[in-house]
Scaffold this motif. Structure first.
Motif, PDB file in Angstrom:
ATOM      1  N   CYS A 495      -3.172   6.009  -2.157  1.00 49.22           N
ATOM      2  CA  CYS A 495      -4.247   6.816  -1.603  1.00 49.22           C
ATOM      3  C   CYS A 495      -3.753   8.231  -1.414  1.00 49.22           C
ATOM      4  O   CYS A 495      -2.580   8.467  -1.090  1.00 49.22           O
ATOM      5  CB  CYS A 495      -4.701   6.254  -0.239  1.00 49.22           C
ATOM      6  SG  CYS A 495      -5.694   4.757  -0.407  1.00 49.22           S
ATOM      7  N   ARG A 548      -9.076   7.160  -2.691  1.00 47.64           N
ATOM      8  CA  ARG A 548      -9.311   6.412  -1.455  1.00 47.64           C
ATOM      9  C   ARG A 548      -9.333   4.932  -1.771  1.00 47.64           C
ATOM     10  O   ARG A 548      -9.452   4.526  -2.918  1.00 47.64           O
ATOM     11  CB  ARG A 548     -10.625   6.853  -0.806  1.00 47.64           C
ATOM     12  CG  ARG A 548     -10.635   8.307  -0.352  1.00 47.64           C
ATOM     13  CD  ARG A 548     -12.010   8.735   0.119  1.00 47.64           C
ATOM     14  NE  ARG A 548     -12.973   8.672  -0.988  1.00 47.64           N
ATOM     15  CZ  ARG A 548     -14.274   8.852  -0.822  1.00 47.64           C
ATOM     16  NH1 ARG A 548     -14.758   9.033   0.407  1.00 47.64           N
ATOM     17  NH2 ARG A 548     -15.092   8.784  -1.844  1.00 47.64           N
ATOM     18  N   ILE A 549      -9.298   4.147  -0.706  1.00 46.08           N
ATOM     19  CA  ILE A 549      -9.271   2.695  -0.901  1.00 46.08           C
ATOM     20  C   ILE A 549     -10.545   2.202  -1.591  1.00 46.08           C
ATOM     21  O   ILE A 549     -10.552   1.196  -2.301  1.00 46.08           O
ATOM     22  CB  ILE A 549      -9.065   1.961   0.453  1.00 46.08           C
ATOM     23  CG1 ILE A 549      -8.768   0.461   0.198  1.00 46.08           C
ATOM     24  CG2 ILE A 549     -10.297   2.155   1.348  1.00 46.08           C
ATOM     25  CD1 ILE A 549      -7.512   0.229  -0.558  1.00 46.08           C
ATOM     26  N   CYS A 586      -3.505   1.575  -0.184  1.00 46.75           N
ATOM     27  CA  CYS A 586      -3.455   2.533   0.929  1.00 46.75           C
ATOM     28  C   CYS A 586      -2.620   1.916   2.041  1.00 46.75           C
ATOM     29  O   CYS A 586      -2.849   0.768   2.453  1.00 46.75           O
ATOM     30  CB  CYS A 586      -4.857   2.841   1.451  1.00 46.75           C
ATOM     31  SG  CYS A 586      -5.889   3.696   0.241  1.00 46.75           S
TER      32      CYS A 586
END
Length: 621
Positions: A495, A548-549, A586
């Motif tokens: 991430c 991002r996740i 992440c």
């Protein structure tokens, strides 16, 4: 080596056999050649007609005539005696040609000459001798051929005989004729004057004041027919006919007073041999090198009969003589009455090789594009560069280098293995691109003679040639690849900030290229190529992206498109990369900065939730 000739017609020649060893030393042997011809006939005559007188000296003459008609006369003086009476005198001509000649030797013998000798008989001593004369009427004497003697003043009369032609030129053995008009008035009346034409051969026909002389075959070399008349006052008037009897040369040959290659700046002598020609005083011999006239020679021989003549011309050998053909030509200039065109006989050519001083020469160098005329443009793709070197020696040491601007494109050596001046041409294949437009191309020739020769090496540069290049526009978009920078196969994206990369291979026209990055069907951004070229290139584009996740399992990709405008085929050429599925990892983050045991975490969370809910209810109450 074996030398053969089918029909031998040269009188003077010396075949040579020679070799030149590796050290340029020459070894020669001459072949002595004797060319013979049997006498055409041999005759014997005596300088007296009728019986001979005892104790008187007479001359026997033996004449040998060759095939051309010239004579070789030998005389023998002899005193007569009784033994000569009734004897047969003769002579013979023998060619003694040595051990290599024919056996038996060639012998030609004439017919015999019978001789009668009147000698003084002793029994006549005291005897009386007498004679008687008797007049026999109506008896005709034998014919007597008159010989006309014209004095110088006989040629200056006002009404003189006119001969046609005024000069007679005839080939030996050909028929001949001439006409004479004796006078206009001075030789009239015919019954009171004498008109006559004299010639040693032929027949004369008379018709009034006109006489015609004819001969079927003229075989005399020296004759002067005369036409004359004697008027009533016994004044004689004459005109003679100049006769030129000619014979073309039997052969013409050329030779040099040297065997093997010639040396530059050395003087040599050419010899032109003319066989059996007449009259020599009308002969002009011209020497040639190729088609260039080197000089003319004439003969001082005044003989009217065939002779053999030799003429020489000296020259200094030069490089221009190397490989040249020398020859000579014999011409009979017989005046306006002679044959047209004039009689000419040419020799065979004599090939000459000249060894000249070895010196370095590099005259000029020219650069060009093969098959490209002035003002034309080069097409993109394969073209041929050409470098022409003029008058270079020694070519075996020549190196040529091709240049684009100051960049070497290639160099090569001459294939000539000689030290003599030559012209040489070199070519180089080159793949022309649009970037070559306006670039200067040129070549340089250099004689690399080694450290023993003057330094620096002799070098000549061509003039620069500016290329004008035309390339047909062609849109190419071969392949597109998407990837994450610094991410190897099997790795997971972290991430945070990452770099997306789109690689476009073999694209043209790159200046019209646009690349767009996608996440699923969502555009992340697009950008244009920085290349300003129409040639195929590879281009790479990058885009920063905050991973991002939620991106885990999402497909990322890119597309490349050539936007060429409305004048080009629609739709625009576009290529899409394969989709790349992201695997995102992440790191989890805690809500407090103080670490708590794992078993306490749920209770703390519930407590906070209850507290917040209580405060919220209180506020509403």
């Amino acid at each position: 080596m074996t030398w053969r000739v089918d029909r031998f017609t040269e009188w003077l020649l010396t075949p040579k056999c020679y070799n030149i060893d590796v050290n340029d030393n020459q070894c020669c042997t001459n072949l002595n050649v004797i060319v013979y011809q049997s006498p055409k006939n041999v005759s014997i005559i005596l300088n007296h007609n009728g019986p001979l007188t005892e104790h008187t000296e007479y001359i026997l003459q033996c004449s040998r005539t060759n095939a051309a008609g010239s004579e070789d006369i030998k005389q023998c003086h002899k005193g007569t005696s009784k033994e000569d009476n009734g004897a047969q005198f003769w002579c013979k001509a023998k060619l003694e040609l040595g051990a290599e000649g024919p056996e038996p030797p060639l012998v030609v013998k004439p017919t015999e000459l019978n001789v009668t000798v009147h000698f003084e008989p002793k029994e006549d001593d005291g005897v009386e001798f007498w004679c008687g004369a008797k007049l026999c009427l109506a008896v005709k004497s034998g014919n007597l051929t008159a010989t006309v003697h014209c004095k110088p003043e006989d040629y200056n009369c006002p009404d003189k005989p006119v001969l046609t032609p005024s000069t007679l030129v005839v080939k030996y053995g050909d028929p001949a004729s001439a006409t004479c008009v004796a006078c206009q008035q001075a030789c009239l009346p015919l019954n009171e004057t004498i008109i006559f034409m004299e010639a040693s051969v032929g027949n004369i026909a008379k018709d009034g004041t006109t006489m015609t002389w004819r001969v079927d075959r003229l075989t005399e070399w020296d004759l002067t027919p005369k036409c004359f008349y004697t008027d009533m006052d016994n004044h004689q008037c004459c005109t003679h006919l100049p006769v030129i009897v000619y014979q073309p040369p039997k052969s013409v040959s050329i030779s040099l007073n040297h065997t093997g290659p010639l040396t530059e700046h050395t003087e040599y002598t050419l010899q032109c041999f003319v066989l059996n020609v007449a009259p020599a005083r009308n002969l002009v011999v011209t020497f040639y090198r190729g088609q260039t006239q080197l000089g003319q020679k004439t003969s001082n021989d005044t003989s009217k009969e065939p002779v053999n003549e030799s003429f020489v011309l000296s020259f200094s050998a030069s490089p221009e003589d190397n490989g040249a053909q020398f020859w000579c030509e014999a011409k009979l200039e017989l005046g306006p009455e002679g044959p047209r065109p004039p009689v000419k006989v040419k020799s065979t050519e004599l090939n000459v090789i000249v060894h000249f001083e070895h010196k370095e020469i590099l005259e000029a160098v020219f650069f060009s594009f093969v098959n490209l005329t002035a003002g034309q443009m080069l097409e993109c793709g394969q073209n041929t560069l050409q470098c022409s070197v003029l008058n270079v020696a020694p070519a075996e040491n020549l190196t040529v280098t091709f240049y684009k601007g100051q960049t070497q494109l290639g160099h090569m050596k001459s294939s000539f293995n000689t030290k003599e001046p030559v012209n040489d041409t070199f070519t180089l294949s080159y793949n022309t691109r649009i970037e070559d437009d306006g670039v200067e191309f040129w070549c340089e020739a250099k004689l690399e003679l080694g450290s023993n020769h003057p330094q620096p090496a002799l070098a000549v540069k061509s003039e620069n040639l500016t290329a004008t290049v035309h390339c047909k526009p062609e849109e190419i978009l071969e392949a597109v690849f998407f990837g994450f920078v610094n991410l190897t196969a099997g790795q997971m994206l972290e991430c945070g900030q990452n770099t997306l990369q789109c690689s476009v291979l073999n694209v043209a026209l790159a200046e019209n290229l646009t690349v767009t990055f996608y996440k699923g069907q969502t555009q992340l951004g697009h950008m244009k190529s920085s290349f300003n070229t129409k040639e195929p290139v590879n281009d790479t584009f990058t885009l920063s992206y905050n991973t991002r996740i939620e991106d885990d399992g999402v497909e990322f990709w890119c597309g490349a498109k050539l936007e060429l405008g409305s004048n080009h085929p629609q739709p625009a050429l576009a290529v899409k990369s394969e989709n790349l599925t992201a695997t995102v990892h992440c790191k989890p983050e805690g809500l407090e900065t103080t670490s708590k045991p794992t078993s306490d975490a749920p209770s703390v969370t519930i407590y906070r939730f209850v507290l917040c809910l209580t405060l919220l209810v209180s506020a509403f109450v």
